[in-house]
Design an enzyme around this catalytic site. Structure first.
Site, PDB file in Angstrom:
ATOM      1  N   SER A   1      74.644 114.201  63.724  1.00 17.50           N
ATOM      2  CA  SER A   1      73.206 114.083  63.889  1.00 17.50           C
ATOM      3  C   SER A   1      72.451 114.153  62.558  1.00 17.50           C
ATOM      4  O   SER A   1      72.602 113.290  61.702  1.00 17.50           O
ATOM      5  CB  SER A   1      72.718 115.158  64.862  1.00 17.50           C
ATOM      6  OG  SER A   1      71.377 114.972  65.205  1.00 17.50           O
TER       7      SER A   1
ATOM      8  N   ASP B   1      68.563 110.137  67.787  1.00 21.89           N
ATOM      9  CA  ASP B   1      68.009 110.787  68.969  1.00 21.89           C
ATOM     10  C   ASP B   1      66.778 111.629  68.658  1.00 21.89           C
ATOM     11  O   ASP B   1      66.155 112.177  69.560  1.00 21.89           O
ATOM     12  CB  ASP B   1      69.064 111.621  69.707  1.00 21.89           C
ATOM     13  CG  ASP B   1      69.637 112.769  68.878  1.00 21.89           C
ATOM     14  OD1 ASP B   1      69.246 112.912  67.699  1.00 21.89           O
ATOM     15  OD2 ASP B   1      70.477 113.508  69.421  1.00 21.89           O
TER      16      ASP B   1
ATOM     17  N   ASP C   1      66.484 110.214  62.899  1.00 20.70           N
ATOM     18  CA  ASP C   1      67.538 110.939  62.198  1.00 20.70           C
ATOM     19  C   ASP C   1      68.828 110.118  62.213  1.00 20.70           C
ATOM     20  O   ASP C   1      68.858 108.989  62.697  1.00 20.70           O
ATOM     21  CB  ASP C   1      67.740 112.333  62.787  1.00 20.70           C
ATOM     22  CG  ASP C   1      68.345 112.317  64.184  1.00 20.70           C
ATOM     23  OD1 ASP C   1      68.235 111.287  64.874  1.00 20.70           O
ATOM     24  OD2 ASP C   1      68.937 113.333  64.590  1.00 20.70           O
TER      25      ASP C   1
ATOM     26  N   ASP D   1      71.571 109.958  63.836  1.00 22.48           N
ATOM     27  CA  ASP D   1      72.161 109.367  65.040  1.00 22.48           C
ATOM     28  C   ASP D   1      71.120 108.818  65.999  1.00 22.48           C
ATOM     29  O   ASP D   1      71.454 108.356  67.093  1.00 22.48           O
ATOM     30  CB  ASP D   1      73.077 110.372  65.753  1.00 22.48           C
ATOM     31  CG  ASP D   1      72.323 111.480  66.465  1.00 22.48           C
ATOM     32  OD1 ASP D   1      71.219 111.835  66.006  1.00 22.48           O
ATOM     33  OD2 ASP D   1      72.841 111.989  67.477  1.00 22.48           O
TER      34      ASP D   1
END
Length: 445
Positions: free
Chosen positions: A102, A245, A241, A243
């Site tokens: 992430s 999400d 960010d 990833d």
């Protein structure tokens, strides 16, 4: 319920090359997951990843473990976490696996899972995988080994899904938007979504090299996009960010909007259109200003534990649709099954188009209270949260802020940090009080 040994609040995460983020463990994890998640049904699992250099290694390890369990694998390549959730549903796969840490630096990585409905695994399934990890790894007969295919049109499918969540009678034509993809998994998707909806897009953070993910860019480092919005005289900025999400936004003045303000704008628009379903879920970290602003609109508000999985749990419990973390996870179950930065941005842009107001104007109804967060790194087996001097420091600050603010101490679910949060009416006061507690935490080691 048994305590989880490997799974944290967002899957399994750690430093690449150190247990459990090693090829050997991840291969066994793939085998264990195959045994638990896909022993029946389609026996098919999708794997996607972000742009970290270690993703190649971990993808191969997972692929080997799943194949040994007799599970067919569909490789998605670099894809946002919410895209993997969506594609897991549309391909009727038994599970989707995301290789990502992430918002963390490139030298960290992790593994998280989605089940058939595109939502994160419930605790009992994670515990079943952990139980399988305690067993020896086996291998099915050669004739029953899983096959691996690469899904070439995954990005195009997800782009169309994102666009379908923006009202067809609106267009972004005439709008200039800066999009920061954090050199992460949205680099080849987010600019196309907003461009194809009509916006003029200025891209930053769209040149991943394996080690620059989240580095001084994206939703966790907003200086670059804030400056770019002002430099290009853009209408707004959208920062994701690594990833994809999380969403943070910037209005035309360069002001940074967090998840609390984004969900406020979305809730106001839903209320205006009679689409608000129940109330809004925040977390223990959500700014008190959000709670007060929603109360002015007679919209119920509830706080969950920190972590988007807990926001989701409370949404299900209450039968509500909209929730968020101030860190940028926005969940809108009217559109998606999990937190999705691109979809959340489109929900905010829908409010812009629907009202004819700027982002600056739309956020004015919510006044944030000063909220100071201090991270204190810790190691070892000690628990600073129960230390006598730490408890005394917290009690002292709570007494000072009685009726005017609040204190929250918690362990991070993804990093070895104690997070000290103090919220109150005066910035200088809460800053001093937060550092006072943080110093007590440091002295507890």
């Amino acid at each position: 319920m048994s305590e989880r040994r490997y799974f944290g609040t967002d899957g399994i995460r750690g430093l690449v090359g150190q247990y459990p983020i090693t090829p050997k463990f991840v291969m066994k994890l793939g085998y264990a997951a195959g045994r638990v998640l896909a022993a029946q049904g389609t026996k098919k699992v999708l794997i996607g990843k972000d742009t970290r250099i270690s993703g190649y290694m971990l993808e191969s390890a997972l692929e080997a473990g799943l194949s040994a369990a007799g599970i067919d694998v569909g490789l998605l390549g670099p894809m946002p976490t919410p895209a993997i959730a969506y594609l897991t549903k549309t391909f009727r796969a038994e599970a989707g696996i995301v290789i990502s840490a992430s918002h963390n630096p490139y030298y960290d990585n992790g593994i998280k899972f989605f089940c058939q409905n595109g939502q994160k695994l419930p605790d009992d399934v994670e515990l079943a995988i952990e139980a399988e990890l305690d067993k020896d790894m086996g291998c099915v007969e050669s004739a029953h080994l899983g096959k691996v295919t690469r899904i070439a049109d995954a990005a195009g499918r997800y782009i169309e899904f994102c666009k379908s969540n923006f009202p067809s009678h609106y267009s972004l034509k005439g709008m200039k938007i800066v999009v920061d993809c954090a050199h992460g998994a949205t680099y080849h998707i987010a600019p196309s979504v907003f461009r194809e909806l009509g916006a003029e897009v200025i891209e930053i953070g769209t040149s991943p090299n394996g080690t620059n993910i989240n580095h001084e860019c994206g939703a966790t480092s907003m200086a670059a996009i804030s400056a770019a919005v002002i430099e290009h005289q853009a209408d707004l900025g959208i920062a994701l960010d690594g990833d994809g999400d999380r969403l943070m936004m910037v209005d035309h003045t360069g002001y940074v909007m967090d998840g609390d303000e984004s969900v406020y704008v979305i809730a106001c628009n839903d209320l205006k259109n009679g689409k608000i379903d129940g109330g809004v879920v925040g977390t223990l970290m959500s700014n008190m200003g959000l709670e007060l602003a929603l109360a002015d609109l007679d919209v119920p508000f509830a706080r969950s534990k920190v972590g988007d999985r807990y926001v989701m749990e409370m949404l299900k419990q209450k039968g509500w649709k909209l929730g968020a973390e101030n860190s940028g996870h926005v969940i809108n179950l009217n559109h998606t099954s999990t937190g999705d930065g691109i979809i959340a941005a489109l929900n905010v842009l829908t409010a812009v188009c629907n009202t004819g107001k700027t982002l600056f104007e739309l956020r004015q109804g919510m006044k944030k209270l000063p909220q100071i967060l201090v991270n204190v790194r810790f190691s070892g087996n000690s628990d600073p949260l129960i230390d006598r001097d730490v408890v005394a420091a917290v009690n002292k600050v709570n007494e000072i802020l009685t009726g005017r603010g609040r204190v929250l101490l918690r362990k991070s679910g993804t990093e070895p940090l104690i997070r000290v949060m103090v919220e109150g009416p005066e910035h200088h006061e809460v800053t001093g009080l937060a550092h006072e507690i943080a110093e007590a935490v440091k002295q507890a080691f």
